[in-house]
Enzyme design. Structure first.
Site, PDB file in Angstrom:
ATOM      1  N   LYS A  36       0.843  -1.365   0.003  1.00  0.00           N
ATOM      2  CA  LYS A  36       0.046  -0.199   0.103  1.00  0.00           C
ATOM      3  C   LYS A  36       0.794   1.076  -0.119  1.00  0.00           C
ATOM      4  O   LYS A  36       0.718   2.182  -0.569  1.00  0.00           O
ATOM      5  CB  LYS A  36      -1.082   0.066   1.162  1.00  0.00           C
ATOM      6  CG  LYS A  36      -1.736  -1.135   1.256  1.00  0.00           C
ATOM      7  CD  LYS A  36      -3.039  -1.093   2.651  1.00  0.00           C
ATOM      8  CE  LYS A  36      -2.135  -1.162   3.935  1.00  0.00           C
ATOM      9  NZ  LYS A  36      -1.591  -2.443   4.234  1.00  0.00           N
ATOM     10  N   ARG A 111      -9.152   0.478   9.442  1.00  0.00           N
ATOM     11  CA  ARG A 111      -8.767  -1.085   9.552  1.00  0.00           C
ATOM     12  C   ARG A 111      -9.742  -1.629  10.504  1.00  0.00           C
ATOM     13  O   ARG A 111      -9.368  -2.646  10.881  1.00  0.00           O
ATOM     14  CB  ARG A 111      -7.397  -0.864  10.435  1.00  0.00           C
ATOM     15  CG  ARG A 111      -6.160  -1.138   9.433  1.00  0.00           C
ATOM     16  CD  ARG A 111      -5.122  -1.093  10.234  1.00  0.00           C
ATOM     17  NE  ARG A 111      -3.986  -1.983  10.054  1.00  0.00           N
ATOM     18  CZ  ARG A 111      -2.918  -1.415   9.299  1.00  0.00           C
ATOM     19  NH1 ARG A 111      -2.752   0.012   8.924  1.00  0.00           N
ATOM     20  NH2 ARG A 111      -1.974  -2.251   9.095  1.00  0.00           N
ATOM     21  N   ARG A 150      11.913  -6.958   4.601  1.00  0.00           N
ATOM     22  CA  ARG A 150      11.794  -5.481   4.932  1.00  0.00           C
ATOM     23  C   ARG A 150      12.247  -5.245   6.457  1.00  0.00           C
ATOM     24  O   ARG A 150      12.860  -4.218   6.554  1.00  0.00           O
ATOM     25  CB  ARG A 150      10.176  -4.805   4.909  1.00  0.00           C
ATOM     26  CG  ARG A 150       9.817  -3.696   4.935  1.00  0.00           C
ATOM     27  CD  ARG A 150       8.712  -3.078   4.921  1.00  0.00           C
ATOM     28  NE  ARG A 150       7.612  -3.119   5.769  1.00  0.00           N
ATOM     29  CZ  ARG A 150       6.589  -3.052   5.810  1.00  0.00           C
ATOM     30  NH1 ARG A 150       5.868  -2.351   4.688  1.00  0.00           N
ATOM     31  NH2 ARG A 150       5.530  -3.244   6.853  1.00  0.00           N
ATOM     32  N   ARG A 156      11.932  -1.405  11.488  1.00  0.00           N
ATOM     33  CA  ARG A 156      10.619  -1.681  12.117  1.00  0.00           C
ATOM     34  C   ARG A 156      10.491  -2.787  13.041  1.00  0.00           C
ATOM     35  O   ARG A 156      10.676  -4.028  12.513  1.00  0.00           O
ATOM     36  CB  ARG A 156       9.655  -1.618  11.196  1.00  0.00           C
ATOM     37  CG  ARG A 156       9.359  -0.404  10.765  1.00  0.00           C
ATOM     38  CD  ARG A 156       8.383  -0.377   9.714  1.00  0.00           C
ATOM     39  NE  ARG A 156       6.922  -1.112  10.008  1.00  0.00           N
ATOM     40  CZ  ARG A 156       5.811  -0.793   9.183  1.00  0.00           C
ATOM     41  NH1 ARG A 156       5.732  -0.527   8.013  1.00  0.00           N
ATOM     42  NH2 ARG A 156       4.770  -1.769   9.900  1.00  0.00           N
ATOM     43  N   ARG A 168      -0.397  -9.525  13.324  1.00  0.00           N
ATOM     44  CA  ARG A 168      -1.039  -8.632  12.523  1.00  0.00           C
ATOM     45  C   ARG A 168      -1.767  -9.171  11.729  1.00  0.00           C
ATOM     46  O   ARG A 168      -2.836  -8.569  11.171  1.00  0.00           O
ATOM     47  CB  ARG A 168       0.200  -7.912  11.712  1.00  0.00           C
ATOM     48  CG  ARG A 168       0.633  -6.527  12.640  1.00  0.00           C
ATOM     49  CD  ARG A 168       2.208  -6.268  12.357  1.00  0.00           C
ATOM     50  NE  ARG A 168       2.499  -5.710  11.149  1.00  0.00           N
ATOM     51  CZ  ARG A 168       3.544  -5.657  10.695  1.00  0.00           C
ATOM     52  NH1 ARG A 168       4.656  -6.274  11.092  1.00  0.00           N
ATOM     53  NH2 ARG A 168       3.804  -4.809   9.576  1.00  0.00           N
TER      54      ARG A 168
HETATM   55  P1  ADP Z   1       1.479  -2.711   7.933  1.00  0.00           P
HETATM   56  O1  ADP Z   1       0.335  -2.373   6.962  1.00  0.00           O
HETATM   57  O2  ADP Z   1       2.765  -3.254   7.190  1.00  0.00           O
HETATM   58  O3  ADP Z   1       1.140  -3.536   9.282  1.00  0.00           O
HETATM   59  P2  ADP Z   1       1.262   0.115   8.827  1.00  0.00           P
HETATM   60  O4  ADP Z   1       2.482   1.010   8.642  1.00  0.00           O
HETATM   61  O5  ADP Z   1      -0.050   0.318   8.047  1.00  0.00           O
HETATM   62  O6  ADP Z   1       1.916  -1.443   8.405  1.00  0.00           O
HETATM   63  O7  ADP Z   1       0.763  -0.018  10.201  1.00  0.00           O
HETATM   64  C1  ADP Z   1       1.700  -0.450  11.272  1.00  0.00           C
HETATM   65  C2  ADP Z   1       0.967  -0.461  12.490  1.00  0.00           C
HETATM   66  O8  ADP Z   1       0.485   0.573  13.002  1.00  0.00           O
HETATM   67  C3  ADP Z   1       0.002  -1.604  12.675  1.00  0.00           C
HETATM   68  O9  ADP Z   1       0.217  -2.842  13.016  1.00  0.00           O
HETATM   69  C4  ADP Z   1      -0.940  -1.065  13.908  1.00  0.00           C
HETATM   70  O10 ADP Z   1      -0.432  -1.393  15.056  1.00  0.00           O
HETATM   71  C5  ADP Z   1      -0.792   0.520  13.584  1.00  0.00           C
HETATM   72  N1  ADP Z   1      -1.850   1.289  12.716  1.00  0.00           N
HETATM   73  C6  ADP Z   1      -1.667   1.609  11.675  1.00  0.00           C
HETATM   74  N2  ADP Z   1      -2.919   2.004  11.002  1.00  0.00           N
HETATM   75  C7  ADP Z   1      -4.073   1.839  12.227  1.00  0.00           C
HETATM   76  C8  ADP Z   1      -5.304   1.834  12.027  1.00  0.00           C
HETATM   77  N3  ADP Z   1      -6.131   2.273  11.219  1.00  0.00           N
HETATM   78  N4  ADP Z   1      -5.993   1.402  13.291  1.00  0.00           N
HETATM   79  C9  ADP Z   1      -5.317   0.821  14.043  1.00  0.00           C
HETATM   80  N5  ADP Z   1      -3.976   0.569  14.318  1.00  0.00           N
HETATM   81  C10 ADP Z   1      -3.178   0.994  13.298  1.00  0.00           C
END
Ligand code: ADP
Length: 212
Positions: A36, A111, A150, A156, A168
């Protein structure tokens, strides 16, 4: 006879209506590692959209050790979702910074169902709406490998441990996957194959966006 001021008022109102109708708000949807963020970087330039990644905003806050960052860290580093209320408020305040935008590219938000409902309600207060949700599809095992790769360079914590990565995916299956039905119900759900060269995936996404 309509007064001059009324006419001007109507003109301005029409301008606003046009702007609202032409606004393109896209939700980029997909499992962790689906690409994404990578695609958003390209699409935001191509379509002149504001890219809002909740993950990036949380990481920025974590790096700067803000109160929000400290709170988010305890969830993110375990691979859990950050609570809805915190995430929704953060997203709203980011959108408020760009009210003159042509549109938004939401990456990693919504999400959960409450987040999706809150987004609809919030956009409606501005007479805006989600134009489309586009999912990047990829097989879980491919994605886990991508994230572990990654993790070697991204620094991370949530990408370095397979158990956190798997958590996740559990969060995704339980809380995020129901959004597919949510957006299908609104007739807004599209999906494209997320496997392939970056440019290939971009053109698949562009095909959908160009038809909106
Ligand atoms: P990825 O899609 O690789 O898990 P992101 O950078 O989108 O990575 O998100 C990293 C973390 O940030 C998620 O695992 C979650 O803990 C938190 N996070 C991101 N967006 C949301 C959201 N919309 N609601 C709740 N937690 C979120």
């Amino acid at each position: 006879m309509m007064s001059f001021f009324k006419k001007i008022g109507k003109c301005i109102a029409n301008l606003f209506i046009t702007k609202h109708n032409t606004m393109t708000n896209i939700v980029l949807f997909g499992k962790p590692g689906a690409g994404k963020g990578t695609q958003a970087e390209v699409l935001k330039e191509k379509y002149d959209l504001i890219h809002l990644s909740t993950g990036d905003i949380f990481r920025f806050n974590m790096k700067n050790d803000t109160e929000l960052g400290k709170l988010a860290k305890s969830y993110i580093n375990k691979g859990d979702l950050v609570p809805d209320e915190v995430t929704i408020n953060m997203l709203k305040s980011e959108v408020e910074k760009h009210t003159d935008a042509n549109g938004f590219l939401f990456d990693g938000f919504p999400r959960t169902t409450p987040q999706a409902e809150a987004l609809d309600a919030f956009l409606a207060t501005k007479e805006w709406k989600v134009t489309a949700t586009i999912a990047l599809e990829a097989d879980d095992e491919v994605l886990v490998q991508r994230l572990l790769e990654r993790g070697k360079t991204s620094g991370r914590a949530d990408d370095q441990d397979e158990a956190k990565i798997r958590n996740r995916y559990e969060e995704y299956n339980e809380k995020t996957a129901p959004l597919i039905d949510f957006y299908q119900g609104q007739g807004k759900f599209h999906s494209v194959n997320g496997i392939g060269e970056i440019e290939e995936v971009t053109s698949r996404l562009s095909e959908v966006i160009d038809q909106l």
